[in-house]
Motif scaffolding. Structure first.
Motif, PDB file in Angstrom:
ATOM      1  N   ARG A 105       6.000   1.314   1.118  1.00 59.44           N
ATOM      2  CA  ARG A 105       6.544   0.548   1.992  1.00 59.44           C
ATOM      3  C   ARG A 105       5.428   0.269   3.086  1.00 59.44           C
ATOM      4  O   ARG A 105       5.358  -0.577   3.580  1.00 59.44           O
ATOM      5  CB  ARG A 105       7.684   1.284   2.579  1.00 59.44           C
ATOM      6  CG  ARG A 105       8.245   0.630   3.949  1.00 59.44           C
ATOM      7  CD  ARG A 105       8.957   2.013   4.501  1.00 59.44           C
ATOM      8  NE  ARG A 105       8.301   2.934   5.204  1.00 59.44           N
ATOM      9  CZ  ARG A 105       8.792   4.111   5.668  1.00 59.44           C
ATOM     10  NH1 ARG A 105       9.738   4.372   5.636  1.00 59.44           N
ATOM     11  NH2 ARG A 105       7.791   5.061   6.028  1.00 59.44           N
ATOM     12  N   GLN A 109       7.894   5.699   0.385  1.00 57.10           N
ATOM     13  CA  GLN A 109       7.111   5.417   1.647  1.00 57.10           C
ATOM     14  C   GLN A 109       5.975   4.925   1.898  1.00 57.10           C
ATOM     15  O   GLN A 109       5.478   4.040   2.621  1.00 57.10           O
ATOM     16  CB  GLN A 109       7.699   6.797   2.674  1.00 57.10           C
ATOM     17  CG  GLN A 109       8.898   6.995   2.727  1.00 57.10           C
ATOM     18  CD  GLN A 109       9.236   8.187   3.607  1.00 57.10           C
ATOM     19  OE1 GLN A 109       8.734   8.287   4.785  1.00 57.10           O
ATOM     20  NE2 GLN A 109       9.434   9.473   3.054  1.00 57.10           N
ATOM     21  N   ALA A 110       5.170   5.558   0.987  1.00 57.29           N
ATOM     22  CA  ALA A 110       3.541   5.046   0.982  1.00 57.29           C
ATOM     23  C   ALA A 110       3.398   3.603   0.695  1.00 57.29           C
ATOM     24  O   ALA A 110       2.867   2.805   1.084  1.00 57.29           O
ATOM     25  CB  ALA A 110       2.638   5.957   0.066  1.00 57.29           C
ATOM     26  N   ALA A 134       7.995  10.532  -0.892  1.00 53.37           N
ATOM     27  CA  ALA A 134       6.833  10.207  -0.140  1.00 53.37           C
ATOM     28  C   ALA A 134       6.149   9.087  -0.856  1.00 53.37           C
ATOM     29  O   ALA A 134       5.267   8.089  -0.004  1.00 53.37           O
ATOM     30  CB  ALA A 134       5.837  11.341  -0.350  1.00 53.37           C
TER      31      ALA A 134
END
Lengths: 251, 341
Positions: free
Chosen positions: B198, B195-196, B192
């Motif tokens: 990114r 992805q944050a 998580a």
């Protein structure tokens, strides 16, 4: 004219900027700003565009390093700490232009906040994420990809995410901007809920009528300085504030 | 409050449990491959395992971490070079191959402080520059004899048959372990957080994500995976020419596999590796036209199927075999056919 109150070490303030300046090259955006918030207090910040409101918030949150001065949070000098570290200490913020994690679901957005900022794991982190979404009225959208949200829901998500970190102080940057009155009302409901939880608020907003429903103290900035600080009615009636921000015949 | 109480977090579905079980069973069956497969099949599968490993690594970096690197050949080359160097120091040849992967991971760690401060295009090109620099440095080693290269002669201590079996097992184990590791990492807190980062690095930092430390874990794991792929390739080909191992074509292949399969989905790049493997098997001998075909395929996918094969399936049918995300059961769109975005 209402004056910025002097903050002494050991006072009730939970978050304080002491003599903070910020320059971008030759541009002086903040000049020797003293600003403090007490635990559980709700402070509004108003002022004309370019007054340095968002910059002050960025320096408080750690997104920008101060050019001079000290930032204290919960008794510690956090001037050299980054944004992530301050968040883990309990200082959360929302962004003026929402910055959702577009490729993730709404729930995953808040889960990151609960685990990274809140330091929670597993089921506890999931509970916190769901609680935050519920408080901000976003539970039913939990599985939506954040990039598909409209403006109001993006603002709600900013709030829910910040809340999921478990903050003691929350910095809000024009969270009501661009919303209709009805939408802003909905958001005020959620923000009043935060106050009931004892979270201190620093809220930058141009919608003064919305702001005064929540805050008990108002600060007005102009040209990188605080020009008034006190009870909302007193600040709104202040001659310098009328001159710099509201304009003649408004107050 | 009642709406809240009815919600539950769901990560596995019966389909995904079945998929993981099937894959585990398949991996176990493949472990007995040398007993029932012929030499050619073993060689081809070894190559496929290397491709799956490379595709998964590049996807973890770019698809989940937003770290688009055009320099992953640096780790591929360094892994192989380190194995040769270690072997020349008297380390057993198969341990040297494994340690080559560890050396690539160590290199990734050493480079991370510099490389991960670069963003977007700067990172992509900066990695390429680093790869070229490492290529030149490796050429300075007399053992390598410049672009002439050298060979991992210690491998000749094993008969070709044994070598083929060992390479196959090593490739299968490396792929299985690294793919499983990336899957576990992406399902955990790290997934998580990356992805944050990114999607918005500043917002991630403002929510408490340790940006550099988080990226570093992903970068080091991807370095280890690409390094192992390099040593495995060395084990199959024996010879080492720096220009081959440090060639940008390795990263081009990784990008191809991730894009065709579906960048940012866990399953996609594995599928992409199979597609790439099949194209190579059938058209690889056609030389220049094979490369033209690869390019045309990549262009066609970019234009008409930008989410890749698996990404499109996932979007249409909500299909997730190896889920790394979360669904909130009871909230809208929690069924398999998730709402179109």
């Amino acid at each position: 004219m209402a004056r910025a109150s002097e903050q002494l070490p050991g006072d009730r303030s939970i978050l304080a900027a002491e003599g903070v300046s910020k320059r971008f090259g030759a541009l002086r955006v903040l000049e020797q700003v003293d600003f403090a918030v007490a635990a559980g207090e709700a402070v509004g910040i108003v002022g004309p565009n370019g007054a340095g409101k968002t910059t002050l918030l960025n320096v408080l949150a750690g997104a920008y390093a101060a050019s001079a001065g000290t930032v204290r949070f919960r008794g510690a000098n956090v001037t050299s700490s980054g944004a992530a570290e301050r968040c883990r200490l309990g200082l959360a913020r929302s962004h003026q232009v929402p910055r959702p994690f577009g490729g993730m679901t709404v729930f995953e957005n808040t889960l990151v906040a609960a685990s990274a900022g809140g330091g929670l794991r597993g089921a506890t982190a999931c509970e916190r994420a769901l609680d935050s979404l519920e408080l901000c009225g976003m539970l039913r959208l939990a599985n939506r990809r954040a990039e598909s949200l409209g403006l109001l829901d993006r603002k709600r998500l900013e709030l829910a995410r910040a809340l999921a970190t478990g903050p003691t102080v929350l910095l809000l940057d024009e969270i009501g901007g661009g919303l209709t009155d009805a939408e802003a009302d909905e958001l005020v409901g959620a923000i009043l809920g935060l106050r009931e939880r004892g979270i201190a608020l620093v809220w930058i907003e141009h919608l003064v009528h919305v702001l005064v429903r929540v805050v008990t103290r108002l600060v007005c900035m102009d040209a990188g300085r605080i020009i008034a600080d006190g009870a909302p009615e007193a600040v709104m009636a202040d001659a310098a504030v009328i001159d710099a921000y509201l304009g003649q015949g408004v107050a | 409050m009642s709406a809240r109480a009815a919600l539950a977090i769901r990560r596995w579905t019966p389909l995904s449990v079945a998929a993981v079980g099937t894959l585990a069973a398949l991996a176990a069956a493949l472990a007995f491959g040398p007993l029932f497969l012929d030499a050619n099949a073993l060689d081809r599968l070894t190559t496929l395992f290397i491709y799956v490993l490379l595709a998964t690594m590049w996807n973890a970096l770019a698809g989940y971490g937003g770290l688009v690197s055009v320099g992953q050949q640096a780790f591929f080359g360094i892994g192989a070079y380190a194995a040769i160097r270690l072997s020349s120091f008297g380390v057993g040849v198969y341990p040297a191959l494994l340690l080559g992967g560890a050396c690539a991971a160590a290199l990734a760690y050493a480079l991370s402080g510099f490389a991960l401060r670069l963003r977007g295009g700067e990172f992509a090109i900066g990695m390429w520059v680093l790869a070229e620099l490492l290529h030149l440095l490796v050429n300075l080693d007399r053992l390598i004899q410049g672009e002439t290269g050298t060979s991992l002669i210690a491998l000749n201590a094993f008969s070709p048959e044994h070598r083929r079996d060992y390479n196959y097992w090593l490739a299968l184990a490396s792929m299985g372990a690294l793919v499983a590791l990336v899957f576990a990492l992406l399902r955990g807190r790290l997934g998580a957080s990356v992805q944050a980062i990114r999607d918005n690095e500043e917002a991630a930092a403002s929510l408490g994500v340790r940006v550099l430390a988080t990226k570093r874990i992903l970068f080091v794991v991807a370095g280890a995976g690409c390094g192992l792929a390099g040593t495995l390739y060395l084990a199959t080909s024996i010879s080492f020419q720096p220009a081959t191992y440090f060639g940008v074509q390795w990263t081009a292949y990784m990008i191809f596999m991730a894009l065709v399969g579906g960048l940012g989905t866990f399953e996609g790049p594995i599928l992409g590796a199979i597609v790439f493997f099949l194209m190579e098997s059938f058209f690889g001998a056609t030389g220049i036209w094979y490369l033209v075909g690869l390019g045309a395929t990549a262009v066609a996918f970019a234009l008409y199927l930008p989410r890749g094969l698996w990404g499109t399936l996932e979007e249409r049918f909500g299909l997730k075999l190896l889920p790394v995300g979360y669904r909130v059961a009871g909230a809208e769109g929690d069924g398999p056919a998730r709402g179109r975005t």
